[in-house]
Design a protein around this motif. Structure first.
Motif, PDB file in Angstrom:
ATOM      1  N   MET A  53       0.802  -1.241  -0.069  1.00  0.00           N
ATOM      2  CA  MET A  53      -0.122  -0.051   0.030  1.00  0.00           C
ATOM      3  C   MET A  53       0.905   1.332   0.098  1.00  0.00           C
ATOM      4  N   ALA A  54       1.952   1.221   0.877  1.00  0.00           N
ATOM      5  CA  ALA A  54       2.958   2.443   0.905  1.00  0.00           C
ATOM      6  C   ALA A  54       3.593   2.623  -0.594  1.00  0.00           C
ATOM      7  N   GLU A  55       3.887   1.749  -1.324  1.00  0.00           N
ATOM      8  CA  GLU A  55       4.551   1.944  -2.311  1.00  0.00           C
ATOM      9  C   GLU A  55       3.589   2.539  -3.626  1.00  0.00           C
ATOM     10  N   LYS A  56       2.391   2.084  -3.548  1.00  0.00           N
ATOM     11  CA  LYS A  56       1.309   2.567  -4.376  1.00  0.00           C
ATOM     12  C   LYS A  56       1.149   3.974  -4.037  1.00  0.00           C
ATOM     13  N   THR A  57       0.960   4.447  -2.749  1.00  0.00           N
ATOM     14  CA  THR A  57       0.926   5.753  -2.364  1.00  0.00           C
ATOM     15  C   THR A  57       2.092   6.473  -2.736  1.00  0.00           C
ATOM     16  N   PHE A  58       3.179   6.221  -2.680  1.00  0.00           N
ATOM     17  CA  PHE A  58       4.565   6.954  -3.004  1.00  0.00           C
ATOM     18  C   PHE A  58       4.653   7.119  -4.505  1.00  0.00           C
ATOM     19  N   LYS A  59       4.083   6.147  -5.306  1.00  0.00           N
ATOM     20  CA  LYS A  59       4.093   6.115  -6.708  1.00  0.00           C
ATOM     21  C   LYS A  59       3.132   7.085  -7.171  1.00  0.00           C
ATOM     22  N   ILE A  60       2.110   7.217  -6.555  1.00  0.00           N
ATOM     23  CA  ILE A  60       1.022   8.205  -6.979  1.00  0.00           C
ATOM     24  C   ILE A  60       1.176   9.755  -6.780  1.00  0.00           C
ATOM     25  N   ILE A  61       2.106   9.822  -5.370  1.00  0.00           N
ATOM     26  CA  ILE A  61       2.557  11.235  -5.140  1.00  0.00           C
ATOM     27  C   ILE A  61       3.675  11.432  -6.084  1.00  0.00           C
ATOM     28  N   LYS A  62       4.476  10.649  -6.286  1.00  0.00           N
ATOM     29  CA  LYS A  62       5.677  11.009  -7.413  1.00  0.00           C
ATOM     30  C   LYS A  62       5.154  11.151  -8.937  1.00  0.00           C
ATOM     31  N   THR A  63       4.149  10.505  -9.117  1.00  0.00           N
ATOM     32  CA  THR A  63       3.673  10.747 -10.448  1.00  0.00           C
ATOM     33  C   THR A  63       2.737  11.964 -10.728  1.00  0.00           C
ATOM     34  N   GLU A  64       1.845  12.295  -9.673  1.00  0.00           N
ATOM     35  CA  GLU A  64       0.947  13.066  -9.761  1.00  0.00           C
ATOM     36  C   GLU A  64       1.326  14.485  -9.110  1.00  0.00           C
ATOM     37  N   PHE A  65       2.027  14.303  -8.066  1.00  0.00           N
ATOM     38  CA  PHE A  65       2.274  15.847  -7.403  1.00  0.00           C
ATOM     39  C   PHE A  65       3.860  16.123  -7.691  1.00  0.00           C
ATOM     40  N   VAL A  66       4.918  15.467  -7.718  1.00  0.00           N
ATOM     41  CA  VAL A  66       6.093  15.770  -7.811  1.00  0.00           C
ATOM     42  C   VAL A  66       6.780  16.020  -9.165  1.00  0.00           C
ATOM     43  N   LYS A  67       6.313  15.092  -9.994  1.00  0.00           N
ATOM     44  CA  LYS A  67       6.882  15.287 -11.312  1.00  0.00           C
ATOM     45  C   LYS A  67       6.900  16.549 -12.002  1.00  0.00           C
ATOM     46  N   ASP A  68       8.224  16.822 -12.329  1.00  0.00           N
ATOM     47  CA  ASP A  68       8.162  18.151 -13.118  1.00  0.00           C
ATOM     48  C   ASP A  68       7.903  19.344 -12.284  1.00  0.00           C
ATOM     49  N   LYS A  69       8.104  19.252 -11.137  1.00  0.00           N
ATOM     50  CA  LYS A  69       7.953  20.679 -10.365  1.00  0.00           C
ATOM     51  C   LYS A  69       9.022  20.881  -9.504  1.00  0.00           C
ATOM     52  N   HIS A  70       9.267  22.265  -9.217  1.00  0.00           N
ATOM     53  CA  HIS A  70      10.408  22.562  -8.483  1.00  0.00           C
ATOM     54  C   HIS A  70       9.747  23.473  -7.062  1.00  0.00           C
ATOM     55  N   PHE A  71      10.271  23.258  -6.161  1.00  0.00           N
ATOM     56  CA  PHE A  71       9.650  24.034  -4.952  1.00  0.00           C
ATOM     57  C   PHE A  71      10.991  24.781  -4.287  1.00  0.00           C
ATOM     58  N   ASP A  72      10.472  26.148  -4.194  1.00  0.00           N
ATOM     59  CA  ASP A  72      11.765  26.982  -3.881  1.00  0.00           C
ATOM     60  C   ASP A  72      12.098  26.924  -2.368  1.00  0.00           C
ATOM     61  N   SER A  73      11.132  26.297  -1.458  1.00  0.00           N
ATOM     62  CA  SER A  73      11.425  26.088  -0.195  1.00  0.00           C
ATOM     63  C   SER A  73      10.798  24.976   0.465  1.00  0.00           C
ATOM     64  N   LEU A  74      11.297  24.700   1.538  1.00  0.00           N
ATOM     65  CA  LEU A  74      10.355  23.685   2.492  1.00  0.00           C
ATOM     66  C   LEU A  74       9.263  23.950   2.727  1.00  0.00           C
TER      67      LEU A  74
END
Length: 62
Positions: free
Chosen positions: A1-22
């Motif tokens: 379950m955790a692996e699937k959740t992290f995959k979704i976060i990586k593909t839907e949320f993090v992919k191609d994004k840049h964050f300037d601060s924490l």
């Protein structure tokens, strides 16, 4: 379950994004998780959000 959740976060949320601060990352991740749980519909849950699915299930149990 955790692996699937992290995959979704990586593909839907993090992919191609840049964050300037924490703080920006934290704020946007909070918004994403809220959207994911309250708004985004899930096919495996009968095309309702996880929160709606859980509330409906609790009505049946109680």
């Amino acid at each position: 379950m955790a692996e699937k959740t992290f995959k979704i976060i990586k593909t839907e949320f993090v992919k191609d994004k840049h964050f300037d601060s924490l703080e920006e990352l934290t704020r946007e991740l909070h918004d994403y998780v809220h959207w994911f749980n309250h708004i985004r519909i899930h096919g495996t849950l009968g095309y309702v959000s996880p929160i709606d699915y859980k509330l409906e299930h609790l009505k049946k149990v109680v």
